[in-house]
Scaffold this motif. Structure first.
Motif, PDB file in Angstrom:
ATOM      1  N   CYS A  21       0.831  -1.208   0.000  1.00 49.61           N
ATOM      2  CA  CYS A  21       0.000   0.000   0.000  1.00 49.61           C
ATOM      3  C   CYS A  21       0.869   1.263   0.000  1.00 49.61           C
ATOM      4  N   TYR A  22       1.955   1.269   0.768  1.00 53.20           N
ATOM      5  CA  TYR A  22       2.845   2.425   0.807  1.00 53.20           C
ATOM      6  C   TYR A  22       3.412   2.704  -0.585  1.00 53.20           C
ATOM      7  N   GLY A  23       3.883   1.663  -1.246  1.00 54.89           N
ATOM      8  CA  GLY A  23       4.403   1.837  -2.602  1.00 54.89           C
ATOM      9  C   GLY A  23       3.346   2.398  -3.540  1.00 54.89           C
ATOM     10  N   TRP A  24       2.124   1.889  -3.427  1.00 51.64           N
ATOM     11  CA  TRP A  24       1.018   2.386  -4.265  1.00 51.64           C
ATOM     12  C   TRP A  24       0.756   3.865  -3.968  1.00 51.64           C
ATOM     13  N   MET A  25       0.739   4.250  -2.699  1.00 49.36           N
ATOM     14  CA  MET A  25       0.443   5.635  -2.343  1.00 49.36           C
ATOM     15  C   MET A  25       1.502   6.586  -2.900  1.00 49.36           C
ATOM     16  N   VAL A  26       2.769   6.241  -2.786  1.00 46.81           N
ATOM     17  CA  VAL A  26       3.821   7.109  -3.307  1.00 46.81           C
ATOM     18  C   VAL A  26       3.718   7.217  -4.825  1.00 46.81           C
ATOM     19  N   LYS A  27       3.448   6.112  -5.491  1.00 42.14           N
ATOM     20  CA  LYS A  27       3.278   6.140  -6.954  1.00 42.14           C
ATOM     21  C   LYS A  27       2.081   7.000  -7.363  1.00 42.14           C
ATOM     22  N   HIS A  28       1.148   7.195  -6.445  1.00 44.80           N
ATOM     23  CA  HIS A  28      -0.041   8.013  -6.720  1.00 44.80           C
ATOM     24  C   HIS A  28       0.055   9.366  -6.010  1.00 44.80           C
ATOM     25  N   ARG A  29       1.270   9.886  -5.936  1.00 41.49           N
ATOM     26  CA  ARG A  29       1.580  11.268  -5.561  1.00 41.49           C
ATOM     27  C   ARG A  29       1.422  11.609  -4.088  1.00 41.49           C
ATOM     28  N   MET A  30       1.575  10.632  -3.183  1.00 39.62           N
ATOM     29  CA  MET A  30       1.658  10.969  -1.763  1.00 39.62           C
ATOM     30  C   MET A  30       3.019  11.607  -1.525  1.00 39.62           C
ATOM     31  N   ILE A  31       3.033  12.816  -0.946  1.00 40.00           N
ATOM     32  CA  ILE A  31       4.298  13.531  -0.774  1.00 40.00           C
ATOM     33  C   ILE A  31       4.823  13.502   0.657  1.00 40.00           C
ATOM     34  N   HIS A  46      11.404  -1.007   2.738  1.00 39.64           N
ATOM     35  CA  HIS A  46      11.041  -2.061   1.783  1.00 39.64           C
ATOM     36  C   HIS A  46      10.617  -1.485   0.433  1.00 39.64           C
ATOM     37  N   ASN A  47      10.504  -0.181   0.338  1.00 35.38           N
ATOM     38  CA  ASN A  47      10.099   0.491  -0.897  1.00 35.38           C
ATOM     39  C   ASN A  47      11.154   1.527  -1.299  1.00 35.38           C
ATOM     40  N   PRO A  48      12.398   1.104  -1.547  1.00 36.88           N
ATOM     41  CA  PRO A  48      13.477   2.079  -1.773  1.00 36.88           C
ATOM     42  C   PRO A  48      13.258   2.962  -2.999  1.00 36.88           C
ATOM     43  N   GLU A  49      12.561   2.479  -4.014  1.00 35.39           N
ATOM     44  CA  GLU A  49      12.315   3.291  -5.207  1.00 35.39           C
ATOM     45  C   GLU A  49      11.130   4.227  -5.020  1.00 35.39           C
ATOM     46  N   ASP A  50      10.342   3.989  -3.992  1.00 31.46           N
ATOM     47  CA  ASP A  50       9.119   4.749  -3.758  1.00 31.46           C
ATOM     48  C   ASP A  50       9.209   5.454  -2.412  1.00 31.46           C
ATOM     49  N   GLN A  51       9.696   6.680  -2.428  1.00 31.41           N
ATOM     50  CA  GLN A  51       9.834   7.449  -1.202  1.00 31.41           C
ATOM     51  C   GLN A  51       9.030   8.740  -1.303  1.00 31.41           C
ATOM     52  N   ALA A  52       8.303   9.056  -0.251  1.00 30.17           N
ATOM     53  CA  ALA A  52       7.554  10.308  -0.204  1.00 30.17           C
ATOM     54  C   ALA A  52       8.555  11.466  -0.147  1.00 30.17           C
TER      55      ALA A  52
END
Length: 139
Positions: free
Chosen positions: A73-83, A104-110
């Motif tokens: 879910c965290y990865g999904w949120m960052v990909k959908h513009r969670m800052i 666990h989401n190194p490519e997806d960081q807020a």
């Protein structure tokens, strides 16, 4: 085998902030519904940017399967513009586990980072400051 949900939550979205409250002990079934609801809200609202403000002071942890769902879910949120993500929480262990979700989401960081405090008002103020900073840089 499908189990009955354990724990509860509330979610509302306004002014580019997704506000969530979490209560009790969670299992995978509740975490899945929680993440599906977040995804549905953000998909419908389609904000250009947004942040998560969570009140987790009455949350009592979760089964290991919940954390796997939170990773996704965290990865999904960052990909959908969670800052950013600001969380009011009482537990050092909770902060540690959320840190693991982020790792666990190194490519997806807020881009605005994360903030943790036991003080609800401190987290709320931080979240609003992040929005103001982002809006100012977006002009």
């Amino acid at each position: 085998m499908k189990y009955q949900e354990h724990g509860r939550y509330t979610i509302c979205y306004a002014d580019n902030i997704l506000f969530v409250e979490a209560f009790g002990r969670w299992n995978k079934e509740l975490a899945q519904r929680y993440c599906q609801e977040i995804e549905a809200i953000i998909t419908v609202e389609n904000p250009p940017y947004w942040g998560l403000f969570g009140d987790c002071r009455d949350w009592e942890m979760a089964t290991p399967e919940v954390w796997a769902e939170f990773d996704r879910c965290y990865g999904w949120m960052v990909k959908h513009r969670m800052i950013f993500m600001g969380l009011a929480c009482n537990s050092i262990l909770f902060k540690h586990f959320i840190g693991q979700v982020v790792e666990h989401n190194p490519e997806d960081q807020a881009s605005g980072g994360q903030f943790f405090s036991k003080e609800f008002d401190e987290v709320r103020e931080w979240c609003h400051a992040q929005l103001l900073n982002y809006r100012g840089s977006d002009l």
